[in-house]
Design a protein around this motif. Structure first.
Motif, mmCIF file in Angstrom:
data_model
loop_
_atom_site.group_PDB
_atom_site.id
_atom_site.type_symbol
_atom_site.label_atom_id
_atom_site.label_comp_id
_atom_site.label_asym_id
_atom_site.label_seq_id
_atom_site.Cartn_x
_atom_site.Cartn_y
_atom_site.Cartn_z
ATOM 1 N N GLY A 128 0.502 -1.200 0.059
ATOM 2 C CA GLY A 128 0.020 -0.012 0.052
ATOM 3 C C GLY A 128 0.720 1.378 -0.022
ATOM 4 N N ASP A 129 0.083 2.234 0.282
ATOM 5 C CA ASP A 129 0.756 3.743 0.422
ATOM 6 C C ASP A 129 1.658 3.476 1.644
ATOM 7 O OD1 ASP A 129 -0.307 4.480 -2.002
ATOM 8 O OD2 ASP A 129 -2.232 5.227 -0.769
ATOM 9 N N GLU A 130 1.063 3.176 2.775
ATOM 10 C CA GLU A 130 1.904 3.203 4.233
ATOM 11 C C GLU A 130 1.386 1.850 4.812
ATOM 12 O OE1 GLU A 130 1.247 5.886 6.916
ATOM 13 O OE2 GLU A 130 -0.499 6.484 6.086
ATOM 14 N N ALA A 131 2.255 1.286 5.613
ATOM 15 C CA ALA A 131 1.625 0.274 6.315
ATOM 16 C C ALA A 131 2.550 0.335 7.749
ATOM 17 C CB ALA A 131 2.174 -1.188 5.800
ATOM 18 N N LEU A 132 1.775 -0.464 8.827
ATOM 19 C CA LEU A 132 2.432 -0.476 10.083
ATOM 20 C C LEU A 132 2.355 -1.753 10.647
ATOM 21 C CD1 LEU A 132 3.332 1.055 12.645
ATOM 22 C CD2 LEU A 132 1.015 1.788 13.072
ATOM 23 N N MET A 133 3.168 -2.498 11.284
ATOM 24 C CA MET A 133 3.002 -3.850 11.909
ATOM 25 C C MET A 133 3.601 -3.820 13.102
ATOM 26 S SD MET A 133 4.358 -7.342 10.331
ATOM 27 C CE MET A 133 4.595 -8.900 11.426
ATOM 28 N N ARG A 134 2.882 -4.231 14.195
ATOM 29 C CA ARG A 134 3.278 -4.520 15.603
ATOM 30 C C ARG A 134 3.010 -5.789 16.408
ATOM 31 N NH1 ARG A 134 6.004 -1.043 13.817
ATOM 32 N NH2 ARG A 134 6.610 0.848 14.685
ATOM 33 N N THR A 135 3.726 -6.079 17.257
ATOM 34 C CA THR A 135 3.534 -7.299 18.109
ATOM 35 C C THR A 135 3.077 -6.902 19.319
ATOM 36 O OG1 THR A 135 4.410 -8.807 16.569
ATOM 37 C CG2 THR A 135 4.127 -9.627 18.772
ATOM 38 N N MET A 136 2.261 -7.485 20.065
ATOM 39 C CA MET A 136 1.763 -6.935 21.736
ATOM 40 C C MET A 136 1.741 -8.494 22.178
ATOM 41 S SD MET A 136 -0.536 -4.229 20.425
ATOM 42 C CE MET A 136 -0.809 -4.999 18.922
ATOM 43 N N LEU A 137 2.063 -8.088 23.548
ATOM 44 C CA LEU A 137 1.564 -9.383 24.739
ATOM 45 C C LEU A 137 0.474 -8.574 25.613
ATOM 46 C CD1 LEU A 137 4.933 -10.866 25.625
ATOM 47 C CD2 LEU A 137 3.247 -11.574 24.015
ATOM 48 N N ALA A 138 -0.559 -9.349 25.930
ATOM 49 C CA ALA A 138 -1.698 -8.967 26.417
ATOM 50 C C ALA A 138 -2.273 -10.019 27.411
ATOM 51 C CB ALA A 138 -2.968 -8.546 25.792
#
Length: 199
Positions: A128-138
């Motif tokens: 895409g035009d921009e992307a964001l990927m993150r991993t979290m623990l909850a």
């Protein structure tokens, strides 16, 4: 119209999945508290942002250890870009926060993905035009769920992919397979989502 089918997940080598009766992401997110009042406001604004139009679906694995959420939304004008800016700032400035669910305070922590730490950047440069990927623990220690979210913007359209799994102990039997399963899921994105019309 479904964004993806259970068969797509199986064909990608993710195993047997069943569609949930309603998308798990349809529920309003719980109140969140960040390290400062400003970040608390940003958290709640970003996660409760409503699109002009959207379609979502969710799937659960046969052993209930993995939930896959998929959503495509359209926002008017520059709202999609503004939302991505909020999400990028959130993950940049807020490494942890809490969610209030009933009388419980659930902790959320942004972490590096297991395995290849450069994976988020490689993925973000692909879509895409921009992307964001993150991993979290909850969740509390010993019962933490692992959540990986990929957000992709293409014009006024935003794609949200979430891969949620029980993290379990670091050396547990499921741990080695989670990064591979997550990567297979994310590989479905270009073919399945970016050209989809909103149903």
């Amino acid at each position: 119209m479904l964004l993806i089918t259970a068969a797509d997940l199986g064909n990608a080598g993710l195993g047997d999945f069943a569609e949930l009766p309603s998308p798990s992401s349809d529920e309003d997110p719980p109140p969140m508290t960040g390290p400062t009042p400003e970040l608390t406001a940003l958290l709640n604004r970003a996660f409760t942002d409503k699109a002009a139009r959207e379609v979502r679906t969710s799937f659960v694995s046969a052993d209930s250890s993995i939930v896959v959420d998929v959503g495509v939304s359209e926002r008017s004008g520059t709202a999609a870009a503004s939302w991505m800016t909020d999400m990028r700032r959130l993950y940049s400035e807020c490494a942890s926060w809490t969610m209030s669910i009933g009388d419980q305070e659930i902790g959320v922590q942004v972490v590096d993905p297991a395995g290849d730490r450069s994976e988020p950047l490689k993925v973000e440069q692909s879509f895409g035009d921009e992307a964001l990927m993150r991993t979290m623990l909850a969740g509390p220690a010993g019962q933490q769920g692992q959540i990986t979210t990929l957000l992709v913007r293409s014009g006024a359209r935003a794609l949200e992919l979430t891969f949620r799994s029980l993290a379990g102990p670091p050396g547990g039997p499921e741990a080695p397979g989670l990064p591979t399963a997550r990567a297979k899921f994310i590989q479905l994105a270009p073919a399945k989502f970016l050209a989809l019309p909103i149903g």
